[in-house]
Design a protein around this motif. Structure first.
Motif, PDB file in Angstrom:
ATOM      1  N   VAL A   1       0.809  -1.218   0.000  1.00  0.00           N
ATOM      2  CA  VAL A   1       0.000   0.000   0.000  1.00  0.00           C
ATOM      3  C   VAL A   1       0.844   1.271   0.000  1.00  0.00           C
ATOM      4  N   GLN A   2       2.143   1.160   0.233  1.00  0.00           N
ATOM      5  CA  GLN A   2       3.003   2.337   0.228  1.00  0.00           C
ATOM      6  C   GLN A   2       3.740   2.529  -1.091  1.00  0.00           C
ATOM      7  N   TYR A   3       3.296   1.830  -2.132  1.00  0.00           N
ATOM      8  CA  TYR A   3       3.933   1.971  -3.447  1.00  0.00           C
ATOM      9  C   TYR A   3       2.880   2.347  -4.476  1.00  0.00           C
ATOM     10  N   ASP A   4       3.163   3.406  -5.246  1.00  0.00           N
ATOM     11  CA  ASP A   4       2.255   3.863  -6.298  1.00  0.00           C
ATOM     12  C   ASP A   4       2.731   3.302  -7.635  1.00  0.00           C
ATOM     13  N   PRO A   5       2.070   2.250  -8.158  1.00  0.00           N
ATOM     14  CA  PRO A   5       2.537   1.626  -9.405  1.00  0.00           C
ATOM     15  C   PRO A   5       2.409   2.538 -10.620  1.00  0.00           C
ATOM     16  N   CYS A   6       1.483   3.491 -10.576  1.00  0.00           N
ATOM     17  CA  CYS A   6       1.309   4.406 -11.722  1.00  0.00           C
ATOM     18  C   CYS A   6       2.492   5.362 -11.851  1.00  0.00           C
ATOM     19  N   LYS A   7       2.973   5.851 -10.713  1.00  0.00           N
ATOM     20  CA  LYS A   7       4.100   6.788 -10.724  1.00  0.00           C
ATOM     21  C   LYS A   7       5.435   6.097 -10.490  1.00  0.00           C
ATOM     22  N   SER A   8       5.387   4.812 -10.112  1.00  0.00           N
ATOM     23  CA  SER A   8       6.599   4.032  -9.794  1.00  0.00           C
ATOM     24  C   SER A   8       7.406   4.692  -8.677  1.00  0.00           C
ATOM     25  N   THR A   9       6.696   5.236  -7.702  1.00  0.00           N
ATOM     26  CA  THR A   9       7.342   5.900  -6.563  1.00  0.00           C
ATOM     27  C   THR A   9       6.578   5.551  -5.282  1.00  0.00           C
ATOM     28  N   PRO A  10       7.222   5.731  -4.123  1.00  0.00           N
ATOM     29  CA  PRO A  10       6.494   5.564  -2.858  1.00  0.00           C
ATOM     30  C   PRO A  10       5.377   6.590  -2.742  1.00  0.00           C
ATOM     31  N   VAL A  11       4.401   6.318  -1.921  1.00  0.00           N
ATOM     32  CA  VAL A  11       3.247   7.207  -1.764  1.00  0.00           C
ATOM     33  C   VAL A  11       3.645   8.514  -1.078  1.00  0.00           C
ATOM     34  N   LEU A  12       4.520   8.432  -0.067  1.00  0.00           N
ATOM     35  CA  LEU A  12       4.899   9.602   0.718  1.00  0.00           C
ATOM     36  C   LEU A  12       6.297  10.094   0.343  1.00  0.00           C
ATOM     37  N   PRO A  13       6.607  11.361   0.628  1.00  0.00           N
ATOM     38  CA  PRO A  13       7.962  11.868   0.391  1.00  0.00           C
ATOM     39  C   PRO A  13       8.963  11.246   1.361  1.00  0.00           C
ATOM     40  N   LEU A  14      10.247  11.348   1.027  1.00  0.00           N
ATOM     41  CA  LEU A  14      11.306  10.745   1.834  1.00  0.00           C
ATOM     42  C   LEU A  14      11.322  11.279   3.262  1.00  0.00           C
ATOM     43  N   ILE A  15      11.091  12.586   3.426  1.00  0.00           N
ATOM     44  CA  ILE A  15      11.119  13.170   4.768  1.00  0.00           C
ATOM     45  C   ILE A  15      10.047  12.536   5.648  1.00  0.00           C
ATOM     46  N   ALA A  16       8.901  12.185   5.061  1.00  0.00           N
ATOM     47  CA  ALA A  16       7.823  11.559   5.829  1.00  0.00           C
ATOM     48  C   ALA A  16       8.251  10.187   6.339  1.00  0.00           C
ATOM     49  N   TYR A  17       8.901   9.399   5.483  1.00  0.00           N
ATOM     50  CA  TYR A  17       9.349   8.068   5.899  1.00  0.00           C
ATOM     51  C   TYR A  17      10.474   8.161   6.933  1.00  0.00           C
ATOM     52  N   THR A  18      11.307   9.192   6.815  1.00  0.00           N
ATOM     53  CA  THR A  18      12.384   9.385   7.790  1.00  0.00           C
ATOM     54  C   THR A  18      11.806   9.698   9.169  1.00  0.00           C
ATOM     55  N   LEU A  19      10.892  10.661   9.214  1.00  0.00           N
ATOM     56  CA  LEU A  19      10.260  11.023  10.488  1.00  0.00           C
ATOM     57  C   LEU A  19       9.462   9.855  11.057  1.00  0.00           C
ATOM     58  N   LEU A  20       8.772   9.130  10.180  1.00  0.00           N
ATOM     59  CA  LEU A  20       7.991   7.986  10.630  1.00  0.00           C
ATOM     60  C   LEU A  20       8.874   6.885  11.209  1.00  0.00           C
ATOM     61  N   SER A  21      10.036   6.675  10.605  1.00  0.00           N
ATOM     62  CA  SER A  21      10.955   5.643  11.101  1.00  0.00           C
ATOM     63  C   SER A  21      11.410   5.960  12.520  1.00  0.00           C
ATOM     64  N   ILE A  22      11.765   7.243  12.754  1.00  0.00           N
ATOM     65  CA  ILE A  22      12.176   7.665  14.104  1.00  0.00           C
ATOM     66  C   ILE A  22      11.002   7.532  15.072  1.00  0.00           C
ATOM     67  N   HIS A  23       9.843   7.972  14.616  1.00  0.00           N
ATOM     68  CA  HIS A  23       8.628   7.922  15.440  1.00  0.00           C
ATOM     69  C   HIS A  23       8.276   6.480  15.833  1.00  0.00           C
ATOM     70  N   ILE A  24       8.372   5.575  14.885  1.00  0.00           N
ATOM     71  CA  ILE A  24       8.041   4.165  15.128  1.00  0.00           C
ATOM     72  C   ILE A  24       9.051   3.530  16.073  1.00  0.00           C
ATOM     73  N   LEU A  25      10.327   3.863  15.905  1.00  0.00           N
ATOM     74  CA  LEU A  25      11.364   3.326  16.793  1.00  0.00           C
ATOM     75  C   LEU A  25      11.131   3.776  18.234  1.00  0.00           C
ATOM     76  N   ILE A  26      10.879   5.072  18.420  1.00  0.00           N
ATOM     77  CA  ILE A  26      10.638   5.582  19.769  1.00  0.00           C
ATOM     78  C   ILE A  26       9.362   4.980  20.348  1.00  0.00           C
ATOM     79  N   SER A  27       8.323   4.833  19.520  1.00  0.00           N
ATOM     80  CA  SER A  27       7.068   4.230  19.982  1.00  0.00           C
ATOM     81  C   SER A  27       7.290   2.808  20.484  1.00  0.00           C
TER      82      SER A  27
END
Length: 212
Positions: free
Chosen positions: A94-120
């Motif tokens: 669900v995090q991959y857009d096959p039409c655009k061949s790119t992830p759904v969210l920008p890189l900064i979003a995944y970076t912040l989410l990774s830190i957020h998930i680790l701390i959680s």
């Protein structure tokens, strides 16, 4: 006891940091994607407990097929691990857009989410350990967490620059409050109480699956 205050105070500080990450994330990502990706805390929480607390929640197998085979033989450890693998596979899709061949969210979003998930994940494991090992009433622990959290957030309100949250100038402390905001605050306080009960009578893995 000083030991209890240290654990609750440090845990509350982590929660404060993580909550600020959550606000930053919602500026660059939609709530549905955030909720889905936070489901990965099940994996991190399990690994943290396995590595640092030697808690054998999951029985790791060499091959995925072996895991699936044993899950059908009612092996609860393998069933849990297989469920997490399937969940992770769904999140990737669900995090991959096959039409655009790119992830759904920008890189900064995944970076912040990774830190957020680790701390959680760290907070969840730590919170469960505190409620089950410190011998403190879960209501007293909640009060300490909220008192420390309120104090730190009040201080950060005056310390952090408004530009960090996309604001041109500093707002008043109660600016923007209305019925909807008060309801969100109330619901989050209820969630906090419920989560501690889940940690006490179940564990952090049950919580992460329920959130998913």
């Amino acid at each position: 006891k000083p030991r209890n205050l240290f654990h609750c105070g440090a845990l509350s500080t982590l929660y404060v940091i993580n909550n600020h990450f959550a606000f930053l994330i919602f500026m660059v990502a939609d709530p549905a994607s955030v909720t889905l990706l936070k489901s990965t805390t099940a994996v991190l929480s399990a690994l943290i407990q396995w590595i640092f607390l030697d808690k054998q929640i999951f029985k790791l197998q060499v091959r995925f097929l072996n895991i699936m085979r044993q899950s059908f033989e009612h092996n609860s450890y393998s069933s849990q691990w297989a469920a997490i693998i399937i969940q992770m596979a769904g999140l990737v899709v669900v995090q991959y857009d096959p039409c655009k061949s790119t992830p759904v969210l920008p890189l900064i979003a995944y970076t912040l989410l990774s830190i957020h998930i680790l701390i959680s994940s760290i907070c969840g494991v730590w919170n469960e350990w505190c409620i089950k090992n410190l011998g403190v009433s879960m209501h007293i622990q909640n009060m300490i967490l909220y008192v420390v959290g309120t104090t730190l957030n009040f201080a950060l309100f005056f310390i952090l620059p408004p530009s960090l949250y996309g604001l041109q100038e500093r707002l008043g402390f109660f600016d923007g409050y209305n019925g909807s905001v008060i309801l969100v605050v109330f619901m989050n306080s209820i969630i906090g109480i419920v989560l501690v009960a889940v940690y006490k009578y179940a564990d952090v893995i049950v919580k992460t699956f329920a959130f998913a």
